[in-house]
Design a protein around this motif. Structure first.
Motif, mmCIF file in Angstrom:
data_model
loop_
_atom_site.group_PDB
_atom_site.id
_atom_site.type_symbol
_atom_site.label_atom_id
_atom_site.label_comp_id
_atom_site.label_asym_id
_atom_site.label_seq_id
_atom_site.Cartn_x
_atom_site.Cartn_y
_atom_site.Cartn_z
ATOM 1 N N SER A 51 -0.403 -42.976 22.522
ATOM 2 C CA SER A 51 -1.763 -42.713 22.999
ATOM 3 C C SER A 51 -1.891 -43.068 24.476
ATOM 4 N N ALA A 52 -1.042 -43.998 24.974
ATOM 5 C CA ALA A 52 -1.053 -44.357 26.386
ATOM 6 C C ALA A 52 -0.047 -43.533 27.181
ATOM 7 N N ASN A 53 0.911 -42.944 26.493
ATOM 8 C CA ASN A 53 2.007 -42.256 27.166
ATOM 9 C C ASN A 53 2.157 -40.836 26.625
ATOM 10 N N PRO A 54 1.520 -39.858 27.250
ATOM 11 C CA PRO A 54 1.510 -38.484 26.736
ATOM 12 C C PRO A 54 2.908 -37.885 26.637
ATOM 13 N N ALA A 55 3.846 -38.319 27.490
ATOM 14 C CA ALA A 55 5.202 -37.773 27.430
ATOM 15 C C ALA A 55 5.854 -38.087 26.092
ATOM 16 N N LEU A 56 5.594 -39.283 25.629
ATOM 17 C CA LEU A 56 6.147 -39.718 24.339
ATOM 18 C C LEU A 56 5.587 -38.857 23.202
ATOM 19 N N ALA A 57 4.295 -38.578 23.336
ATOM 20 C CA ALA A 57 3.624 -37.845 22.266
ATOM 21 C C ALA A 57 4.165 -36.432 22.130
ATOM 22 N N LYS A 58 4.776 -35.935 23.224
ATOM 23 C CA LYS A 58 5.248 -34.549 23.174
ATOM 24 C C LYS A 58 6.589 -34.433 22.441
ATOM 25 N N GLN A 59 7.261 -35.589 22.293
ATOM 26 C CA GLN A 59 8.561 -35.528 21.611
ATOM 27 C C GLN A 59 8.406 -34.979 20.206
ATOM 28 N N ARG A 60 9.303 -34.083 19.886
ATOM 29 C CA ARG A 60 9.189 -33.359 18.624
ATOM 30 C C ARG A 60 9.331 -34.332 17.424
ATOM 31 N N ASN A 61 8.443 -34.171 16.477
ATOM 32 C CA ASN A 61 8.526 -34.880 15.196
ATOM 33 C C ASN A 61 8.327 -36.386 15.272
ATOM 34 N N LEU A 62 8.171 -36.929 16.497
ATOM 35 C CA LEU A 62 8.075 -38.375 16.586
ATOM 36 C C LEU A 62 6.801 -38.885 15.920
ATOM 37 N N LEU A 63 5.747 -38.140 16.088
ATOM 38 C CA LEU A 63 4.480 -38.600 15.516
ATOM 39 C C LEU A 63 4.142 -37.860 14.217
ATOM 40 N N ASN A 64 5.146 -37.269 13.610
ATOM 41 C CA ASN A 64 4.933 -36.632 12.309
ATOM 42 C C ASN A 64 5.187 -37.668 11.221
ATOM 43 N N VAL A 65 4.161 -38.044 10.484
ATOM 44 C CA VAL A 65 4.276 -39.159 9.536
ATOM 45 C C VAL A 65 5.266 -38.823 8.410
ATOM 46 N N THR A 66 5.340 -37.544 8.054
ATOM 47 C CA THR A 66 6.294 -37.159 7.013
ATOM 48 C C THR A 66 7.727 -37.397 7.494
ATOM 49 N N GLU A 67 7.971 -37.027 8.753
ATOM 50 C CA GLU A 67 9.332 -37.121 9.281
ATOM 51 C C GLU A 67 9.740 -38.554 9.597
ATOM 52 N N THR A 68 8.808 -39.367 10.064
ATOM 53 C CA THR A 68 9.203 -40.706 10.509
ATOM 54 C C THR A 68 8.975 -41.795 9.462
ATOM 55 N N VAL A 69 8.152 -41.524 8.465
ATOM 56 C CA VAL A 69 7.945 -42.556 7.436
ATOM 57 C C VAL A 69 8.498 -42.104 6.087
ATOM 58 N N ILE A 70 8.022 -40.980 5.594
ATOM 59 C CA ILE A 70 8.372 -40.566 4.231
ATOM 60 C C ILE A 70 9.863 -40.270 4.096
ATOM 61 N N LYS A 89 13.827 -33.422 2.848
ATOM 62 C CA LYS A 89 13.223 -32.523 3.838
ATOM 63 C C LYS A 89 12.198 -31.603 3.202
ATOM 64 N N GLY A 90 12.181 -31.543 1.880
ATOM 65 C CA GLY A 90 11.248 -30.645 1.217
ATOM 66 C C GLY A 90 11.910 -29.354 0.781
ATOM 67 N N VAL A 91 13.241 -29.326 0.816
ATOM 68 C CA VAL A 91 13.965 -28.111 0.437
ATOM 69 C C VAL A 91 14.541 -28.297 -0.961
ATOM 70 N N ILE A 92 14.235 -27.347 -1.869
ATOM 71 C CA ILE A 92 14.884 -27.398 -3.182
ATOM 72 C C ILE A 92 16.005 -26.374 -3.183
ATOM 73 N N ASP A 93 17.233 -26.887 -3.094
ATOM 74 C CA ASP A 93 18.391 -26.018 -3.063
ATOM 75 C C ASP A 93 19.041 -26.083 -4.443
ATOM 76 N N THR A 94 19.276 -24.904 -5.055
ATOM 77 C CA THR A 94 19.873 -24.917 -6.396
ATOM 78 C C THR A 94 21.250 -25.589 -6.380
ATOM 79 N N THR A 95 21.965 -25.469 -5.245
ATOM 80 C CA THR A 95 23.273 -26.125 -5.155
ATOM 81 C C THR A 95 23.140 -27.618 -5.424
ATOM 82 N N ASP A 96 22.114 -28.229 -4.798
ATOM 83 C CA ASP A 96 21.912 -29.666 -4.976
ATOM 84 C C ASP A 96 21.582 -29.998 -6.430
ATOM 85 N N ILE A 97 20.694 -29.201 -7.011
ATOM 86 C CA ILE A 97 20.304 -29.455 -8.409
ATOM 87 C C ILE A 97 21.536 -29.351 -9.306
ATOM 88 N N ILE A 98 22.310 -28.283 -9.092
ATOM 89 C CA ILE A 98 23.491 -28.081 -9.932
ATOM 90 C C ILE A 98 24.496 -29.213 -9.722
#
Lengths: 310, 259
Positions: B51-70, B226-235
């Motif tokens: 919030s203080a550093n806009p350059a940081l906020a632009k970094q991809r996925n950094l502030l995506n809660v799914t990507e950085t926490v879940i 990542k949210g991908v259901i790949d049949t290879t993984d299931i098998i």
């Protein structure tokens, strides 16, 4: 009911059973007698389909142990040697679990468990875990689980081992009460147990059957003669001389005592009963007859004799 | 069917009459909670800095809660599972072998497969309980942020499949020994090897690398997170599970020909 032909079992190089054959009639109580490591448990494990034999054939109630183990297991109630039970279960829960596995109908499970617990005098232990019970009660739970679903054949491996004398008597009574409708095989290395509970005995040693008969026949067969103990008050040399004169008496030996009261062992020929003549002779001479009793060879003696003969 | 149910019920009972299930579940949740706290706390610190550093906020996925926490949370949970699952499975057959109860169990009119399935179901039930208690973490994220629900659902599906694979391996190692420690060590060791395999891919040729990656456990959980259901993984997980169930069955049958 049970038929065993030429059963062998090897554990690696060690041959535990070397060709065992016997059969058990319906309703019979068969005692399986032998020293530790003779092959009793191995035979029982084969009959209960825990593992198959190396060679030979065994059938229980007409079903082959190797080909149709599932059918055989339905007919059998089994109590293994050290009574392995699930210690962390309450007694009624454990019995209901076993009843279910043995195929008791869902609706009848509760009733049957209650009946069995009453039969085995376990009802007052129904709030306890199996692990909290004493050895004697665990044994009863073990017998109770074997009895569930009313099996035709009961196989009990050393059912009275490690119990106190009172419990042993109770368990023996329980087992005797089971006979008639059911066929029972029980193994033991305690001899009086066999003569008290079994109609027939099989003596097994080092993987071979060395004798098979009723306890009474076994005794008389091996003994070969009748033996009496006589306790008389009188002069010993004269007593021996007079008693030897009785027809049928083979040998007299003085066991203990000198002049006055002493004990004599009288061997008579097989089939001849001299219990009438001996008192008559003694009384006619004016001596005092203090004791007269048959000396039976105990199963212990027979056992030792058979095993050492091998 | 009824026999499976009876065995599963009995096994579940002993999981919960002994402290095993409580201890394993509690420790699992404590460690998961601790990882979650760290992830979430560092995410919120990052948000403040951004919030203080806009350059940081632009970094991809950094502030995506799914990507950085879940997503990292699922990764962490799978490693905790790697450590805890052998403790759930180790007693299943070993204890019965040691105490001799297996002798009685196998002389009842039930099949070996029914015994295995019963035990598998019981252990999986405890595992599902354990897993579903951890759902508080994503729920907390939902309260304070807006994560995508898709990856959460697939992540749990992946963890469930992987856990089942762990359980069947654990049942197998438990069936080959009467010592629980040996059973646990073996299953932990094998699982760990299957896990670490993925790390050697970096210095391997492309073909061997791909083969190793397809065998490795790690290569098949990432897609789910990542949210991908790949049949290879299931098998993959289904084959892994059934292979070890099959081997357990063979071990049980081996008493028929082993001297």
């Amino acid at each position: 009911m049970i038929k065993v032909e030429n059963l062998t079992k090897s554990y690696g190089n060690f041959q535990a059973l070397k060709g065992v054959s016997f059969s058990v009639q319906k309703g019979e109580i068969l005692g399986f007698l032998g020293p530790n490591g003779a092959g009793k448990t191995t035979t029982m494990r084969i009959l209960t389909c825990f593992f198959p034999a190396t060679s030979g054939k065994a059938t229980v109630a007409g079903f082959d142990v190797f080909a149709e183990p599932h059918e055989v297991r339905k007919k059998i109630g089994y109590l293994p040697e050290n009574v392995p039970l699930y210690l962390d279960m309450p007694v009624p829960d454990y019995l209901s679990f076993v009843a279910g596995l043995k195929g008791v109908k869902r609706r009848e499970v509760k009733k049957q468990v209650e009946t069995i617990m009453e039969e085995c005098v376990l009802t007052h232990m129904s709030h306890k875990l199996v692990g909290e019970l004493s050895k004697g009660y665990r044994q009863r739970v073990g017998i109770a689980q074997a009895l569930l679903n009313d099996p035709e054949v009961l196989i009990l491996d050393e059912p009275t081992i490690g119990l106190d004398p009172k419990q042993i008597i109770e368990i023996r009574k329980l087992i005797k009460g089971l006979a008639g409708r059911r066929t029972v095989i029980l193994s033991t290395h305690i001899l009086p147990e066999v003569s008290m509970t079994c109609q027939r005995v099989i003596i097994i040693n080092e993987g071979r059957i060395i004798a098979s008969d009723t306890p009474q026949n076994l005794t008389s067969k091996i003994q070969g003669e009748n033996r009496l103990l006589v306790k008389v008050d009188g002069p010993s040399s004269e007593i021996i001389k007079n008693l030897e004169g009785i027809k049928g008496v083979r040998k007299i030996s003085r066991k203990e005592g000198g002049n006055g009261i002493s004990q004599y062992v009288v061997d008579s020929e097989k089939g001849v009963d001299v219990r009438r003549e001996i008192p008559a002779v003694i009384v006619s001479k004016g001596w005092g007859l203090l004791e007269l009793k048959p000396l039976e060879m105990s199963l212990e003696d027979i056992f030792v004799k058979l095993v050492t003969k091998e | 069917m009824r026999n499976c149910y009876l065995i599963a019920k009995k096994e579940l009972q002993s999981y919960f009459t002994s402290p095993v299930a409580y201890v394993v579940i509690t420790i699992f949740l404590i460690i998961t909670g601790y990882f979650f706290y760290n992830l979430f706390a560092s995410f919120s610190t990052l948000s403040f800095q951004a919030s203080a550093n806009p350059a940081l906020a632009k970094q991809r996925n950094l502030l995506n809660v799914t990507e950085t926490v879940i997503r990292p949370l699922f990764g962490n949970m799978s490693i905790i599972m790697l450590l805890m699952m052998p403790l759930l499975t180790m007693r299943l057959f070993s204890e019965e072998k040691k105490s001799g109860t297996i002798e009685l169990l196998l002389t009842y009119p039930i099949s070996d497969m029914e015994v295995i399935i019963g035990k598998f179901v019981a252990c999986t039930t405890v595992f599902i309980l354990m897993l579903s208690a951890s759902i508080t973490c994503p729920i907390l994220v939902m309260v304070f942020g807006e994560p995508e629900t898709g990856p959460i659902i697939t992540g749990y599906l992946g963890l469930f499949l992987m856990g089942s694979a762990f359980i069947s391996l654990g049942i197998f190692t438990s069936s080959i020994t009467e010592n629980q420690i040996v059973a646990a060590t073996l299953s932990f060791g094998v699982l760990f090897l299957f896990w670490m395999m993925g790390y050697s891919v970096s210095f391997m040729g492309p073909t061997l690398g791909r083969i190793i990656m397809s065998i490795s456990l790690i290569g098949h959980i990432e897609g789910f997170a990542k949210g991908v259901i790949d049949t290879t993984d299931i098998i993959y997980y289904l084959i892994f599970s059934s292979l070890f169930i099959f081997l357990t069955l063979r071990v049980m049958e081996s008493k028929k020909w082993r001297g």
